[in-house]
Design an enzyme around this catalytic site. Structure first.
Site, PDB file in Angstrom:
ATOM      1  N   GLU A 143      -0.814   3.490  -5.845  1.00 40.49           N
ATOM      2  CA  GLU A 143       0.346   4.286  -6.273  1.00 40.49           C
ATOM      3  C   GLU A 143      -0.141   5.485  -7.086  1.00 40.49           C
ATOM      4  O   GLU A 143      -0.894   5.323  -8.048  1.00 40.49           O
ATOM      5  CB  GLU A 143       1.271   3.445  -7.171  1.00 40.49           C
ATOM      6  N   HIS A 195       2.563   5.288   3.093  1.00 39.59           N
ATOM      7  CA  HIS A 195       3.754   4.448   3.249  1.00 39.59           C
ATOM      8  C   HIS A 195       4.698   5.081   4.273  1.00 39.59           C
ATOM      9  O   HIS A 195       5.363   4.387   5.053  1.00 39.59           O
ATOM     10  CB  HIS A 195       4.450   4.303   1.878  1.00 39.59           C
ATOM     11  N   ASP A 211       6.899   8.598   0.957  1.00 43.16           N
ATOM     12  CA  ASP A 211       5.680   8.706   0.145  1.00 43.16           C
ATOM     13  C   ASP A 211       4.424   8.343   0.938  1.00 43.16           C
ATOM     14  O   ASP A 211       4.514   7.511   1.827  1.00 43.16           O
ATOM     15  CB  ASP A 211       5.805   7.799  -1.098  1.00 43.16           C
TER      16      ASP A 211
HETATM   17 ZN   LIG Z   1       5.648   3.488  -1.239  1.00 41.43          ZN
END
Ligand SMILES: [Zn+2]
Length: 206
Positions: free
Chosen positions: A110, A181, A191
């Site tokens: 992330e 993703h 994203d």
């Molecule tokens: Zn994601």
């Protein structure tokens, strides 16, 4: 001899990333161990939030049932929430080639980033109403869309750390796929989006 400063070394020990600016913060949100020869995939995300702190708070909260292996902050600090031999919960309903449910195959990373931005009176804002400086705004068409949008840029430090981490993970786990993703859940997810140079990363590493 070069007089460049020695770049701080990252390495993996006992399924954890180690090095300067790396911290482990335990998340209870993980599943079984990966099966043999896995993980072989890295999946990139943005947090769509303001800070590493807020992302850590969400991704370590047992009621959210979401997590990731790594978070990379705007400054390039790295937080690990789940050891690399355990399945983290970041991909959700997803598909790549013949595979479904990519959590079982992948390490999640992330990146702290506000995501898609909103333009209002020549200013740009995140969905959580933070004003974003012009130098952090990218106008681009998402690969799954037809029209221009405004996107929060990643920092150079973040992209550099992402590439370093991918190289280390590739050496240790035989990574064959680096995906967004938005490539494994294109109808649901945007994203890491067009501000993240995933094609260059793939070309450099795979
Ligand atoms: Zn994601």
């Amino acid at each position: 001899m070069s007089n460049k400063p020695v770049q701080n070394r990252l390495y993996i020990e006992n399924q954890l990333l180690k090095g300067e600016n790396v911290r482990f913060i335990f998340s209870p949100n993980f599943g079984a161990d990966f099966k043999k020869k896995l993980p072989d995939t890295i999946i990139f995300h943005y947090t769509a939030g303001p800070s590493a702190k807020s992302a850590i708070s969400t991704l370590t909260n047992p009621t959210t049932r979401v997590s990731t292996h790594l978070i990379i902050s705007r400054k390039g600090e790295i937080f690990q929430l789940v050891p690399f031999d355990k399945i983290a919960w970041h991909a959700g309903k997803s598909r790549h080639n013949q595979r479904k449910g990519l959590n079982r195959f992948s390490i999640g990373i992330e990146l702290v980033n506000a995501g898609r931005l909103i333009k209002k009176n020549e200013n740009y804002y995140s969905w959580f109403k933070k004003k974003i400086g012009l130098n952090e705004v990218l106008q681009a068409i998402h690969k799954n869309e037809q029209n221009f949008s405004y996107w929060h840029r990643y920092t150079a430090g973040q992209i550099c750390q992402a590439e370093r981490v991918c190289a280390i993970l590739k050496d240790r786990y035989n990574i064959d796929h680096i995906l967004g993703h938005d490539e494994i859940a294109p109808k649901r997810k945007t994203d890491p989006g067009p501000a993240f140079p995933i094609d260059i990363l793939r070309e450099n590493l795979l």
